[in-house]
Design a protein around this motif. Structure first.
Motif, PDB file in Angstrom:
ATOM      1  N   UNK A   1       0.955  -1.229   0.039  1.00 35.08           N
ATOM      2  CA  UNK A   1       0.016   0.006   0.073  1.00 35.08           C
ATOM      3  C   UNK A   1       0.778   1.316  -0.046  1.00 35.08           C
ATOM      4  N   UNK A   2       0.556   2.142  -0.746  1.00 31.97           N
ATOM      5  CA  UNK A   2       1.424   3.136  -0.861  1.00 31.97           C
ATOM      6  C   UNK A   2       0.627   4.519  -0.696  1.00 31.97           C
ATOM      7  N   UNK A   3       0.957   5.297   0.248  1.00 29.69           N
ATOM      8  CA  UNK A   3       0.330   6.559   0.772  1.00 29.69           C
ATOM      9  C   UNK A   3       1.170   7.576   0.885  1.00 29.69           C
ATOM     10  N   UNK A   4       0.614   8.963   0.292  1.00 26.30           N
ATOM     11  CA  UNK A   4       1.481  10.229   0.691  1.00 26.30           C
ATOM     12  C   UNK A   4       1.057  10.582   2.117  1.00 26.30           C
ATOM     13  N   UNK A   5       2.105  10.773   3.036  1.00 23.40           N
ATOM     14  CA  UNK A   5       1.781  11.158   4.217  1.00 23.40           C
ATOM     15  C   UNK A   5       2.036  12.542   4.782  1.00 23.40           C
TER      16      UNK A   5
ATOM     17  N   UNK B   1       6.305   9.593   0.980  1.00 24.59           N
ATOM     18  CA  UNK B   1       5.358   8.517   0.421  1.00 24.59           C
ATOM     19  C   UNK B   1       5.773   7.418   1.552  1.00 24.59           C
ATOM     20  N   UNK B   2       4.626   6.577   2.001  1.00 26.12           N
ATOM     21  CA  UNK B   2       4.989   5.491   3.022  1.00 26.12           C
ATOM     22  C   UNK B   2       4.459   4.205   2.378  1.00 26.12           C
ATOM     23  N   UNK B   3       5.300   3.197   2.422  1.00 22.98           N
ATOM     24  CA  UNK B   3       5.122   2.014   1.947  1.00 22.98           C
ATOM     25  C   UNK B   3       4.843   0.789   2.928  1.00 22.98           C
ATOM     26  N   UNK B   4       3.706   0.331   2.937  1.00 22.26           N
ATOM     27  CA  UNK B   4       3.336  -0.694   3.789  1.00 22.26           C
ATOM     28  C   UNK B   4       3.141  -2.074   3.286  1.00 22.26           C
TER      29      UNK B   4
END
Ligand SMILES: C[S@@+](CC[C@H](N)C(=O)[O-])C[C@H]1O[C@@H](n2cnc3c(N)ncnc32)[C@H](O)[C@@H]1O
Length: 282
Positions: A259-263, A275-278
């Motif tokens: 999951x990739x999210x701009x934090x 960006x944060x990768x989980x």
């Protein structure tokens, strides 16, 4: 407008660059051993500056001008070439690690504000340059692996910055490792050690060249723990070079593992983000 300081204007050099891309010879990855002489090094006070880099973090940092002079003295061709051309980087020769780039401050600040738990973690500072992000992790009791394309950057900037700020010199070799060379071969260098997985992989200002996105991403994919996190700080778009966050984000999303999210996003100046990768559950 942010633009990389290439020797020639990017437009003029475009066609020529396309031909040369395929000919680039990337330096293979290798582990950099540090000597006891390096660990014992003392630095004259005029060799570094002490600056409040982040709230609560006064850091002693080696002066880039002194380093460039030394590297010139010791005939380090890659850096000399970049300096002579007043260039921030020369692809596959010198990748910009001598100076501290803007997004390092964003990422460092973010880590501290979010109080990311770094005690007893295994952390990679990927494309570390001066190594500030890894240094924060080290000072917060992580074990840190520092990676930079140029061994001379690790030797003359990253390692001295650690020595200037981390008082437990006797433990440096157990708390830090250093890797030079290209990301593509870094993944294979670690092939012998399938258990080498990181709690956090941090990287700042490393997505400017879209030709390198896949190899950068592979490190996150192959080396982040199941419950690990990846953080990528960078400019939304790198004018004159072509790389950018959306491109990198698309690559990650399409692959489907994370999951990739701009934090975080900047409120002013050049557009920057984190960006944060989980990992997605299997
Ligand atoms: C622009 S510098 C950023 C340095 C530092 N993270 C900062 O924000 O100040 C880019 C970094 O990525 C590394 N890098 C770029 N391309 C690379 C490649 N193909 N393989 C390995 N490292 C690379 C460089 O060595 C350098 O450390």
């Amino acid at each position: 407008m942010f633009k990389f300081g290439f020797a020639k204007s990017a437009t003029d050099a475009n066609e020529e660059d396309n031909d040369k891309k395929d000919e680039l010879e990337w330096i293979p990855a290798s582990k950099l051993e540090i000597t006891s002489e390096q660990i014992g090094a003392k630095y004259e006070t005029d060799y570094y500056t002490e600056t409040k880099m982040f709230p609560d973090y006064n850091l002693k940092l080696i002066r880039c001008d002194k380093v460039v002079k030394d590297l010139t003295k010791y005939n380090c061709q890659n850096i000399i070439e970049a300096e002579t051309q007043h260039s921030d980087l020369i692809p596959a020769k010198y990748e910009g690690g001598l100076k501290i780039w803007e997004c390092t401050f964003d990422l460092g600040q973010y880590i501290l504000e979010e109080q990311i738990e770094l005690k007893d973690k295994l952390v990679m500072d990927l494309g570390c340059g001066a190594g500030l992000i890894g240094l924060i992790a080290l000072l917060k009791s992580s074990t840190v692996h520092f990676q930079d394309y140029n061994a001379e950057v690790l030797r003359s900037v990253t390692i001295p910055n650690i020595l200037l700020n981390f008082n437990d010199r006797a433990n440096i070799l157990t708390k830090c490792e250093f890797y030079a060379g290209d990301w593509a071969s870094l993944t294979t260098l670690f092939d012998d050690d399938e258990n080498r997985k990181y709690d956090y992989i941090f990287t700042s200002e490393t997505i400017y060249n879209p030709d390198n996105h896949k190899k950068l991403y592979e490190i996150f994919k192959r080396r982040l723990k199941i419950n690990g996190f990846g953080f990528i700080a960078g400019k939304t778009y790198y004018f004159g070079v072509g790389g950018g966050m959306r491109q990198f984000e698309n690559l990650v999303s399409k692959d489907g593992c994370f999951d990739v999210k701009s934090v975080w996003r900047s409120q002013d100046g050049v557009n920057r983000e984190i960006l944060k990768l989980t990992r997605k559950p299997h």
